[in-house]
Design an enzyme around this catalytic site. Structure first.
Site, PDB file in Angstrom:
ATOM      1  N   ASN A  90       0.797  -1.233   0.000  1.00  0.00           N
ATOM      2  CA  ASN A  90       0.000   0.000   0.000  1.00  0.00           C
ATOM      3  C   ASN A  90       0.828   1.282   0.000  1.00  0.00           C
ATOM      4  O   ASN A  90       0.336   2.328  -0.422  1.00  0.00           O
ATOM      5  CB  ASN A  90      -0.933  -0.022   1.222  1.00  0.00           C
ATOM      6  CG  ASN A  90      -1.601   1.307   1.437  1.00  0.00           C
ATOM      7  OD1 ASN A  90      -2.549   1.670   0.734  1.00  0.00           O
ATOM      8  ND2 ASN A  90      -1.099   2.067   2.409  1.00  0.00           N
ATOM      9  N   TYR A 155       3.057   9.089 -11.439  1.00  0.00           N
ATOM     10  CA  TYR A 155       2.042   8.468 -10.573  1.00  0.00           C
ATOM     11  C   TYR A 155       1.099   7.550 -11.361  1.00  0.00           C
ATOM     12  O   TYR A 155       1.024   6.358 -11.074  1.00  0.00           O
ATOM     13  CB  TYR A 155       1.292   9.552  -9.782  1.00  0.00           C
ATOM     14  CG  TYR A 155       0.353   8.975  -8.757  1.00  0.00           C
ATOM     15  CD1 TYR A 155       0.833   8.270  -7.655  1.00  0.00           C
ATOM     16  CD2 TYR A 155      -1.023   9.102  -8.899  1.00  0.00           C
ATOM     17  CE1 TYR A 155      -0.034   7.715  -6.722  1.00  0.00           C
ATOM     18  CE2 TYR A 155      -1.888   8.554  -7.968  1.00  0.00           C
ATOM     19  CZ  TYR A 155      -1.396   7.862  -6.885  1.00  0.00           C
ATOM     20  OH  TYR A 155      -2.256   7.302  -5.962  1.00  0.00           O
ATOM     21  N   LYS A 159       0.893   3.301 -11.408  1.00  0.00           N
ATOM     22  CA  LYS A 159      -0.331   2.564 -11.051  1.00  0.00           C
ATOM     23  C   LYS A 159      -0.833   1.702 -12.220  1.00  0.00           C
ATOM     24  O   LYS A 159      -1.378   0.626 -12.001  1.00  0.00           O
ATOM     25  CB  LYS A 159      -1.418   3.535 -10.567  1.00  0.00           C
ATOM     26  CG  LYS A 159      -1.034   4.282  -9.276  1.00  0.00           C
ATOM     27  CD  LYS A 159      -0.791   3.336  -8.093  1.00  0.00           C
ATOM     28  CE  LYS A 159      -0.573   4.098  -6.799  1.00  0.00           C
ATOM     29  NZ  LYS A 159      -0.378   3.208  -5.626  1.00  0.00           N
TER      30      LYS A 159
HETATM   31  P1  NAD Z   1      -0.677   8.700   2.849  1.00  0.00           P
HETATM   32  O1  NAD Z   1       0.276   9.708   2.343  1.00  0.00           O
HETATM   33  O2  NAD Z   1      -1.666   9.065   3.878  1.00  0.00           O
HETATM   34  O3  NAD Z   1       0.103   7.397   3.317  1.00  0.00           O
HETATM   35  C1  NAD Z   1       1.177   6.890   2.578  1.00  0.00           C
HETATM   36  C2  NAD Z   1       1.811   5.757   3.327  1.00  0.00           C
HETATM   37  O4  NAD Z   1       2.973   5.345   2.596  1.00  0.00           O
HETATM   38  C3  NAD Z   1       2.271   6.151   4.722  1.00  0.00           C
HETATM   39  O5  NAD Z   1       1.968   5.130   5.653  1.00  0.00           O
HETATM   40  C4  NAD Z   1       3.785   6.299   4.578  1.00  0.00           C
HETATM   41  O6  NAD Z   1       4.496   5.901   5.740  1.00  0.00           O
HETATM   42  C5  NAD Z   1       4.090   5.329   3.456  1.00  0.00           C
HETATM   43  N1  NAD Z   1       5.299   5.752   2.758  1.00  0.00           N
HETATM   44  C6  NAD Z   1       5.496   6.928   2.101  1.00  0.00           C
HETATM   45  N2  NAD Z   1       6.766   6.983   1.640  1.00  0.00           N
HETATM   46  C7  NAD Z   1       7.360   5.816   1.997  1.00  0.00           C
HETATM   47  C8  NAD Z   1       8.644   5.272   1.796  1.00  0.00           C
HETATM   48  N3  NAD Z   1       9.596   5.908   1.112  1.00  0.00           N
HETATM   49  N4  NAD Z   1       8.911   4.041   2.317  1.00  0.00           N
HETATM   50  C9  NAD Z   1       7.971   3.366   2.977  1.00  0.00           C
HETATM   51  N5  NAD Z   1       6.726   3.822   3.197  1.00  0.00           N
HETATM   52  C10 NAD Z   1       6.424   5.030   2.702  1.00  0.00           C
HETATM   53  O7  NAD Z   1      -1.394   8.183   1.539  1.00  0.00           O
HETATM   54  P2  NAD Z   1      -2.743   7.378   1.269  1.00  0.00           P
HETATM   55  O8  NAD Z   1      -3.655   8.317   0.595  1.00  0.00           O
HETATM   56  O9  NAD Z   1      -3.206   6.603   2.445  1.00  0.00           O
HETATM   57  O10 NAD Z   1      -2.181   6.401   0.140  1.00  0.00           O
HETATM   58  C11 NAD Z   1      -2.009   5.025   0.328  1.00  0.00           C
HETATM   59  C12 NAD Z   1      -2.052   4.350  -1.019  1.00  0.00           C
HETATM   60  O11 NAD Z   1      -3.302   4.643  -1.647  1.00  0.00           O
HETATM   61  C13 NAD Z   1      -0.976   4.827  -1.992  1.00  0.00           C
HETATM   62  O12 NAD Z   1      -0.474   3.722  -2.723  1.00  0.00           O
HETATM   63  C14 NAD Z   1      -1.727   5.770  -2.913  1.00  0.00           C
HETATM   64  O13 NAD Z   1      -1.136   5.858  -4.172  1.00  0.00           O
HETATM   65  C15 NAD Z   1      -3.080   5.100  -2.952  1.00  0.00           C
HETATM   66  N6  NAD Z   1      -4.194   5.958  -3.356  1.00  0.00           N
HETATM   67  C16 NAD Z   1      -4.577   7.024  -2.599  1.00  0.00           C
HETATM   68  C17 NAD Z   1      -5.649   7.789  -3.021  1.00  0.00           C
HETATM   69  C18 NAD Z   1      -6.131   8.968  -2.236  1.00  0.00           C
HETATM   70  O14 NAD Z   1      -6.977   9.721  -2.751  1.00  0.00           O
HETATM   71  N7  NAD Z   1      -5.698   9.178  -1.011  1.00  0.00           N
HETATM   72  C19 NAD Z   1      -6.329   7.474  -4.216  1.00  0.00           C
HETATM   73  C20 NAD Z   1      -5.904   6.390  -4.946  1.00  0.00           C
HETATM   74  C21 NAD Z   1      -4.839   5.627  -4.517  1.00  0.00           C
END
Ligand code: NAD
Length: 247
Positions: A90, A155, A159
């Site tokens: 994730n 990005y 994906k």
């Molecule tokens: P967030 O920024 O709240 O959390 C990101 C997580 O990734 C955190 O736990 C962080 O510790 C970890 N992380 C970041 N850089 C890192 C690194 N270098 N090494 C290890 N861990 C690392 O983001 P989120 O919105 O919860 O996103 C989580 C996933 O969901 C991601 O893959 C993101 O692409 C995907 N996503 C998010 C959304 C959205 O709208 N929030 C939409 C589609 C997909």
């Protein structure tokens, strides 16, 4: 739905990952929570332990782009949890740069975490799962893996690749009783979105048929289903959780 299952969740310290960790714990799993730093992983685990006192919850903080570091962390998780049934890839990083301003290092940083780390972690987990008779690997994709986005090309590119990796690994690992699926969230209410200016977000929300952005818990429920035995014949899919957004 996950009673007795052992899971590793990368990026499990906040946002969607933390919601997945909580949902898994509520459903009987024991979880290793991966963070990017020791402090954030320890802090998340400390707070979770106060809510789920009867459960094994352990912090991990491997360098996700380094196979040796990930292998060591996942072996430790297998030992401490007493197995490994589920991996959730994730952790992720978004991008918004215009192509004309894009720095190649920034492009590579996104690909390293969003794609290369999924490969590294899936390989480490699959070796353990194969030896134990099977498992489930789940990847966090995104709505942009279907529609692209008009900036920050690393990005959506990462994906799209996650979807390809999901389908291909499902075909490769099926014979080892390892299912591989992805969840593609739409715009979800996390820190990643908190940084998006209101004037950019408002027109996006206006085009979502359900009329709002998603909550991390709604995304986590899709992971729960796909991780559970209720999805025992589902592999190779990317499940959209996006309110039918098409932007
Ligand atoms: P967030 O920024 O709240 O959390 C990101 C997580 O990734 C955190 O736990 C962080 O510790 C970890 N992380 C970041 N850089 C890192 C690194 N270098 N090494 C290890 N861990 C690392 O983001 P989120 O919105 O919860 O996103 C989580 C996933 O969901 C991601 O893959 C993101 O692409 C995907 N996503 C998010 C959304 C959205 O709208 N929030 C939409 C589609 C997909």
């Amino acid at each position: 739905m996950l009673k007795g299952k052992k899971a590793i969740v990368t990026g499990g310290t906040r946002g969607i990952g933390l919601a997945v960790v909580k949902t898994f714990l509520e459903n009987g799993a024991e979880v290793a929570v991966c963070g990017s730093r020791k402090e954030t992983a320890d802090k998340a685990v400390e707070s979770l332990k106060s809510q789920f006192q009867d459960r094994k919850i352990i912090p991990l903080y491997p360098d996700l782009s380094d196979a040796a570091s990930v292998n060591a962390a996942f072996s430790e998780a297998e030992k401490l949890l007493g197995g490994l049934d589920i991996l959730v890839n994730n952790a992720g990083l978004s991008a918004r740069e215009s192509l004309y301003d894009y720095n190649y290092e920034s492009f590579k940083k996104v690909i390293d975490l969003n794609l290369n780390a999924v490969f590294v972690c899936s390989q480490a987990a699959a070796k353990i799962m194969k030896a134990r008779g099977g498992g489930v690997i789940l990847n966090t994709s995104s709505m942009v893996s279907k529609y692209g986005q008009p900036a920050g090309v690393a990005y959506p590119a990462s994906k799209f690749a996650v979807n390809g990796l999901t389908l291909s690994l499902a075909r490769e690992l099926g014979r080892d009783n390892i299912r591989v699926n992805a969840v593609a969230p739409g715009v979800t209410n996390t820190d990643m979105m908190a940084n998006v200016p209101k004037e950019i977000l408002a027109p996006i929300v206006a085009q979502i048929p359900l009329g709002r952005i998603g909550e991390p818990e709604e995304v986590a429920n899709a992971f729960l289903f796909l991780a559970s035995d209720k999805a025992s014949y589902i592999t190779g899919v990317t499940l959209s959780v996006d309110g039918a957004a098409r932007t």
